[in-house]
Design an enzyme around this catalytic site. Sequence first.
Site, short mmCIF file in Angstrom:
data_model
loop_
_atom_site.label_atom_id
_atom_site.label_comp_id
_atom_site.label_asym_id
_atom_site.label_seq_id
_atom_site.Cartn_x
_atom_site.Cartn_y
_atom_site.Cartn_z
N ASP A 463 0.84 -1.19 0.00
CA ASP A 463 0.00 0.00 0.00
C ASP A 463 0.89 1.26 0.00
O ASP A 463 1.57 1.51 0.97
CB ASP A 463 -0.94 0.00 1.20
CG ASP A 463 -0.25 -0.38 2.51
OD1 ASP A 463 0.69 -1.19 2.51
OD2 ASP A 463 -0.67 0.15 3.56
N GLU A 681 12.89 2.73 6.42
CA GLU A 681 11.93 1.72 5.98
C GLU A 681 12.16 1.31 4.53
O GLU A 681 11.99 0.15 4.17
CB GLU A 681 10.52 2.29 6.14
CG GLU A 681 9.39 1.41 5.66
CD GLU A 681 8.07 2.16 5.56
OE1 GLU A 681 7.02 1.52 5.78
OE2 GLU A 681 8.07 3.37 5.27
#
Length: 775
Positions: A463, A681
């Site tokens: 996502d 990340e």
Amino acid sequence: MAPTLAHPTTVNFIEEHDSTATSLPMKEAADYYGKDETFTRSRTYSASHIHGYNPRRTPAFDENTHSRTRRLSHDEKASQPRRFLIDVEETIRLVLEQEDTDGDFQISVTDAGPKVMALGTATSNGFKTFDIRGTYMLSNLLQELALARDHGRKRIVLDEARLTENPVDRLSRMIKNSFWHSLTRRIDGEGLEIICADPKNRTGRVNPRIYVPHGEPAMADYYRKVARDKPHLNLDVQVLPEKPDDPSYVKSLNNKPGILALAMNESDDGRGGKSLKGIPFIVPGARFNELYNWDSYFISLGLLVDGKVTMAQGMVDHFIFEIKHYGKILNGSRSYYLCRTQPPFLTDMALQIFNQLDRSDVDANRAWLKRAIQAAIKEYHTIWVAEPRIDPKTSLSRYRPEGLGIPPETEATHFTHILEPFAQKHGLSILEFSEKYNDGVLKEPGLDEYFLHDRAVRESGHDTTYRFEKRCANLATVDLQALLYKYEIDIGTAIREVFDDELDLEEEFPLSPFPITPEAYSKAARKSSRSKPQRSEEWFQRAEFRKQMIDKYLWNETKGLYFDYDTAKEQQILYESVTALWALWAGCASEEQAWKLVTQSLKKFEVLGGLVSGTEESRGKISLDRPNRQWDYPYAWPPHQIMAWVGLERYGYLEDAQRLAYRFLYMMTTAFVDFNGVVPEKFDAVKLSHLVDAEYGNQGIDFKMVPREGFGWMNAAYQVGLSFLNSHMRRAVAACTSPEVFFSAANNVAEQVLQDMTHDPLGLAMDSLEIVTQD
């Protein structure tokens, strides 16, 4: 007689050549800074530094010209490892004041400071100084000072080796001994305050709330006791209904979000009785402060590399608990995730851990694996090959979770551009429309369809991406089919090899029909899981059948690549995704398909920093009206790298795996060196930057002075990636040698070797001989 030197009673002196003073400079902060303060006892220099006098010279500038002479290669070298005597708070102030020009409490290459600072040497009690130079050494100095402050130190003797430490060794050490610890959570009376904090909670209520599953009265009683014993927590304990994933019920919890209870062990309470204690687990970090599904798989691979088998095993225990009580391995362990799962990795995760368990108790190991495989079988039958996720016509599975309304965990403005036209249509503000839509007062089928696909995107873990835009719930994706093929192979293999080809299921649930056909799924009757033992033959048949369907619907022979299949439009979606390589990880590609993937398609995704999520052509043009999506080109994520490395190695393409691992670890290491130890990340793998321009920005980059956590699966990618590199590659990464330079040099060497192999010295010698014939 010389006067006695007065010094604080807490000060311990060390001799200049004390062997213990310089031993193990790379000890962890708790050991290195957790001892008493120490100083050197100099016989030739003033000890007045202890009492406030600081002879260190600050950098002198005159119109950007530094007055200090440069160090040269022939300068005198120290005979002993160099150590510095440092006032912690004063040096932190100086470093930040001089070097942190952008005010973010980090020292990075983008700061405009002089990048040099004089530190007093320990052997001279700070009278003589030595220059610390460059971003890496100065950022390490700031980190070490922050760690010393954490341990209450006012003054320290600091080894230069901690400032010049090999960056690969330093990052790997920090991940193993510090980051994993900082990311560890536990759900019990001791850990609730930390785990209940939820950066995604937009309700304004910060008091903790925990939801306990139906059928766990002892656990509910335990948390009620915690609430009584710790009234300052204002802990709200709620018990979930028997079916906690009913979409209407889950929507009703949107304004009452809370943490979901996880597995616990019984333990002694210290007073002769028994109590419950939460099993530790690792969270991804930053805004993701709960147990996640597919993050945990990749995290567990890193934990296994670092020898933390028990921690990884505990995370599987939590997944078994979730399947039993919540019906699935949840997207994350918060109430708003109750309807969603994520990509399934449980079987491989359990088998990887099983293979590293202590062999001293074989029966306990088998019992643990049995629980994990039983849970995986239930998840397989009740989630992945059950409606609505299964498409009986193609026999393929989809990410297609149930749910109602707007996902509450997103940032407040995330859906503004979607909701605005509907709000204008009804003459309402976006907030007013959102409330009426969520409450069911306003019906908008078009918006229902949009959020069906949006929830599917979130269940996919990707996502968001233009690959899935407004169609994800209809797609039989290559990644999901590969994972389920691996499930089927793993379950069959475990039943055959560990359970003597017969496994009785203890929990009752309906089995999905096989072979998968629309007719079979139209029948209401289902066999019970306890009606017969599980045997390997059926699981291998399921795997072979799935492989045939993958080849039929997803493989594109002309393009040499797997593509997602749209079950509604009944056609392939020609978006080129790096998840096509997951077929190599799962083992469902033939040798010929693997060869085409490697020789024809791999180059489409390979860039300077590793593998991008998809191709630039598939993503399309970016504009103000069509912004970047974080799972598209040019972004690179740890799951895609690890799956490709393992898959390529599995099919014998080890050099390709090593090359890709080198690229990604080079990108990680240069960011670590240049940006104060950052471990984010994700990356922009084209620009080699963690400063990404996509929704949500980046996680793991917002820290002060010293990185505390890194980011879960990025930590794991580094530890796993290092296992693919040989010693020469590891040294080159540590030296921040660009992949272009490294592989260009390696190719030149290979070409020279090839030339040497084709060069035949004996043949040339024989050709030069003049053969004289005798008459």
